[in-house]
Design a protein around this motif. Sequence first.
Motif, PDB file in Angstrom:
ATOM      1  N   PHE A  47      30.122  60.960  61.036  1.00  0.00           N
ATOM      2  CA  PHE A  47      30.838  62.094  60.465  1.00  0.00           C
ATOM      3  C   PHE A  47      30.406  63.396  61.121  1.00  0.00           C
ATOM      4  O   PHE A  47      29.302  63.511  61.629  1.00  0.00           O
ATOM      5  CB  PHE A  47      30.579  62.183  58.955  1.00  0.00           C
ATOM      6  N   LYS A  48      31.312  64.380  61.060  1.00  0.00           N
ATOM      7  CA  LYS A  48      30.987  65.710  61.565  1.00  0.00           C
ATOM      8  C   LYS A  48      31.546  66.750  60.599  1.00  0.00           C
ATOM      9  O   LYS A  48      32.404  66.437  59.759  1.00  0.00           O
ATOM     10  CB  LYS A  48      31.527  65.901  62.975  1.00  0.00           C
ATOM     11  N   VAL A  49      31.062  67.954  60.709  1.00  0.00           N
ATOM     12  CA  VAL A  49      31.538  69.042  59.863  1.00  0.00           C
ATOM     13  C   VAL A  49      33.047  69.189  60.049  1.00  0.00           C
ATOM     14  O   VAL A  49      33.555  69.160  61.170  1.00  0.00           O
ATOM     15  CB  VAL A  49      30.806  70.363  60.205  1.00  0.00           C
ATOM     16  N   GLY A  50      33.759  69.299  58.933  1.00  0.00           N
ATOM     17  CA  GLY A  50      35.209  69.445  58.956  1.00  0.00           C
ATOM     18  C   GLY A  50      35.969  68.153  58.722  1.00  0.00           C
ATOM     19  O   GLY A  50      37.171  68.183  58.468  1.00  0.00           O
ATOM     20  N   ASP A  51      35.286  67.002  58.797  1.00  0.00           N
ATOM     21  CA  ASP A  51      35.973  65.727  58.557  1.00  0.00           C
ATOM     22  C   ASP A  51      36.442  65.631  57.114  1.00  0.00           C
ATOM     23  O   ASP A  51      35.756  66.062  56.187  1.00  0.00           O
ATOM     24  CB  ASP A  51      35.047  64.539  58.845  1.00  0.00           C
ATOM     25  N   LYS A  52      37.620  65.034  56.935  1.00  0.00           N
ATOM     26  CA  LYS A  52      38.147  64.769  55.600  1.00  0.00           C
ATOM     27  C   LYS A  52      37.677  63.378  55.193  1.00  0.00           C
ATOM     28  O   LYS A  52      37.910  62.406  55.912  1.00  0.00           O
ATOM     29  CB  LYS A  52      39.670  64.836  55.589  1.00  0.00           C
ATOM     30  N   ILE A  53      37.008  63.306  54.042  1.00  0.00           N
ATOM     31  CA  ILE A  53      36.419  62.041  53.600  1.00  0.00           C
ATOM     32  C   ILE A  53      36.717  61.815  52.119  1.00  0.00           C
ATOM     33  O   ILE A  53      37.347  62.633  51.460  1.00  0.00           O
ATOM     34  CB  ILE A  53      34.884  62.025  53.827  1.00  0.00           C
ATOM     35  N   ARG A  54      36.233  60.705  51.621  1.00  0.00           N
ATOM     36  CA  ARG A  54      36.267  60.401  50.191  1.00  0.00           C
ATOM     37  C   ARG A  54      35.097  59.487  49.875  1.00  0.00           C
ATOM     38  O   ARG A  54      34.512  58.888  50.772  1.00  0.00           O
ATOM     39  CB  ARG A  54      37.598  59.798  49.779  1.00  0.00           C
ATOM     40  N   LEU A  55      34.759  59.392  48.596  1.00  0.00           N
ATOM     41  CA  LEU A  55      33.683  58.494  48.183  1.00  0.00           C
ATOM     42  C   LEU A  55      34.130  57.046  48.324  1.00  0.00           C
ATOM     43  O   LEU A  55      35.262  56.702  47.975  1.00  0.00           O
ATOM     44  CB  LEU A  55      33.304  58.738  46.717  1.00  0.00           C
ATOM     45  N   ASP A  83      38.553  58.914  44.176  1.00  0.00           N
ATOM     46  CA  ASP A  83      39.947  58.947  44.632  1.00  0.00           C
ATOM     47  C   ASP A  83      40.407  60.361  44.986  1.00  0.00           C
ATOM     48  O   ASP A  83      41.551  60.737  44.755  1.00  0.00           O
ATOM     49  CB  ASP A  83      40.877  58.333  43.578  1.00  0.00           C
ATOM     50  N   THR A  84      39.491  61.140  45.541  1.00  0.00           N
ATOM     51  CA  THR A  84      39.768  62.522  45.921  1.00  0.00           C
ATOM     52  C   THR A  84      39.273  62.750  47.342  1.00  0.00           C
ATOM     53  O   THR A  84      38.203  62.277  47.705  1.00  0.00           O
ATOM     54  CB  THR A  84      39.034  63.490  44.959  1.00  0.00           C
ATOM     55  N   ASN A  85      40.048  63.473  48.120  1.00  0.00           N
ATOM     56  CA  ASN A  85      39.612  63.819  49.468  1.00  0.00           C
ATOM     57  C   ASN A  85      38.750  65.070  49.421  1.00  0.00           C
ATOM     58  O   ASN A  85      39.045  66.008  48.685  1.00  0.00           O
ATOM     59  CB  ASN A  85      40.810  64.073  50.382  1.00  0.00           C
ATOM     60  N   GLY A  86      37.690  65.062  50.211  1.00  0.00           N
ATOM     61  CA  GLY A  86      36.818  66.218  50.343  1.00  0.00           C
ATOM     62  C   GLY A  86      36.613  66.546  51.813  1.00  0.00           C
ATOM     63  O   GLY A  86      37.011  65.784  52.693  1.00  0.00           O
ATOM     64  N   ILE A  87      35.985  67.675  52.064  1.00  0.00           N
ATOM     65  CA  ILE A  87      35.720  68.131  53.431  1.00  0.00           C
ATOM     66  C   ILE A  87      34.212  68.260  53.626  1.00  0.00           C
ATOM     67  O   ILE A  87      33.522  68.855  52.793  1.00  0.00           O
ATOM     68  CB  ILE A  87      36.380  69.505  53.698  1.00  0.00           C
ATOM     69  N   VAL A 118      29.482  67.823  50.863  1.00  0.00           N
ATOM     70  CA  VAL A 118      30.934  67.670  50.759  1.00  0.00           C
ATOM     71  C   VAL A 118      31.478  68.693  49.771  1.00  0.00           C
ATOM     72  O   VAL A 118      30.942  68.869  48.679  1.00  0.00           O
ATOM     73  CB  VAL A 118      31.303  66.244  50.292  1.00  0.00           C
ATOM     74  N   ASP A 119      32.550  69.351  50.180  1.00  0.00           N
ATOM     75  CA  ASP A 119      33.279  70.281  49.315  1.00  0.00           C
ATOM     76  C   ASP A 119      34.502  69.546  48.790  1.00  0.00           C
ATOM     77  O   ASP A 119      35.379  69.152  49.555  1.00  0.00           O
ATOM     78  CB  ASP A 119      33.691  71.515  50.112  1.00  0.00           C
ATOM     79  N   GLU A 150      33.553  57.513  53.239  1.00  0.00           N
ATOM     80  CA  GLU A 150      34.453  56.897  54.208  1.00  0.00           C
ATOM     81  C   GLU A 150      35.509  57.925  54.583  1.00  0.00           C
ATOM     82  O   GLU A 150      35.745  58.883  53.847  1.00  0.00           O
ATOM     83  CB  GLU A 150      35.105  55.634  53.639  1.00  0.00           C
ATOM     84  N   PHE A 151      36.126  57.730  55.728  1.00  0.00           N
ATOM     85  CA  PHE A 151      37.216  58.617  56.116  1.00  0.00           C
ATOM     86  C   PHE A 151      38.360  58.472  55.117  1.00  0.00           C
ATOM     87  O   PHE A 151      38.571  57.400  54.541  1.00  0.00           O
ATOM     88  CB  PHE A 151      37.697  58.308  57.535  1.00  0.00           C
ATOM     89  N   TRP A 152      39.112  59.528  54.915  1.00  0.00           N
ATOM     90  CA  TRP A 152      40.173  59.582  53.909  1.00  0.00           C
ATOM     91  C   TRP A 152      41.212  58.492  54.077  1.00  0.00           C
ATOM     92  O   TRP A 152      41.849  58.074  53.123  1.00  0.00           O
ATOM     93  CB  TRP A 152      40.854  60.950  53.926  1.00  0.00           C
ATOM     94  N   TYR A 153      41.413  57.986  55.272  1.00  0.00           N
ATOM     95  CA  TYR A 153      42.505  57.044  55.510  1.00  0.00           C
ATOM     96  C   TYR A 153      42.110  55.577  55.337  1.00  0.00           C
ATOM     97  O   TYR A 153      42.950  54.702  55.463  1.00  0.00           O
ATOM     98  CB  TYR A 153      43.098  57.242  56.906  1.00  0.00           C
ATOM     99  N   VAL A 154      40.874  55.293  55.011  1.00  0.00           N
ATOM    100  CA  VAL A 154      40.452  53.889  54.912  1.00  0.00           C
ATOM    101  C   VAL A 154      41.202  53.154  53.803  1.00  0.00           C
ATOM    102  O   VAL A 154      41.747  52.072  54.021  1.00  0.00           O
ATOM    103  CB  VAL A 154      38.927  53.771  54.727  1.00  0.00           C
ATOM    104  N   ARG A 155      41.282  53.720  52.610  1.00  0.00           N
ATOM    105  CA  ARG A 155      41.960  53.008  51.514  1.00  0.00           C
ATOM    106  C   ARG A 155      43.456  52.843  51.749  1.00  0.00           C
ATOM    107  O   ARG A 155      43.993  51.767  51.496  1.00  0.00           O
ATOM    108  CB  ARG A 155      41.660  53.656  50.176  1.00  0.00           C
TER     109      ARG A 155
END
Length: 112
Positions: free
Chosen positions: A3-11, A27-31, A42-43, A58-63
């Motif tokens: 991961f790097k700063v600015g990546d969109k992720i989720r738990l 089930d929420t995307n964070g930055i 994470v924000d 994990e990255f936001w698109y995994v699920r």
Amino acid sequence: MKFKVGDKIRLREDSKHYTFGINNPKDTNGIIKSLRGINILVDWGGGITNYYMEKDLEFWYVRPLEELYKKIPTTGDLVGEDYVYIGMFIESNEYLSSEDIEKCRTLWEKYN
């Protein structure tokens, strides 16, 4: 670290934080806002921030890719390629390029 700063992720659903309080919205995307050693800030928006370890995210698109993966029939040559392609991204949980995301969008439309 993947991961790097600015990546969109989720738990991740298997994270101990997944169902633990309002500062860990599932089930929420964070930055990702900062990386400090093994701690990732994470924000989540709305003034909610928290620190996690890489294994919790994990990255936001995994699920969405997992949902797509379940919809792809597992017979036929072309379909097999799609199944393997999406499976590869899910397994790696690595950053997808814009081109990769566009290919996934095309497959999403194909199977939905």
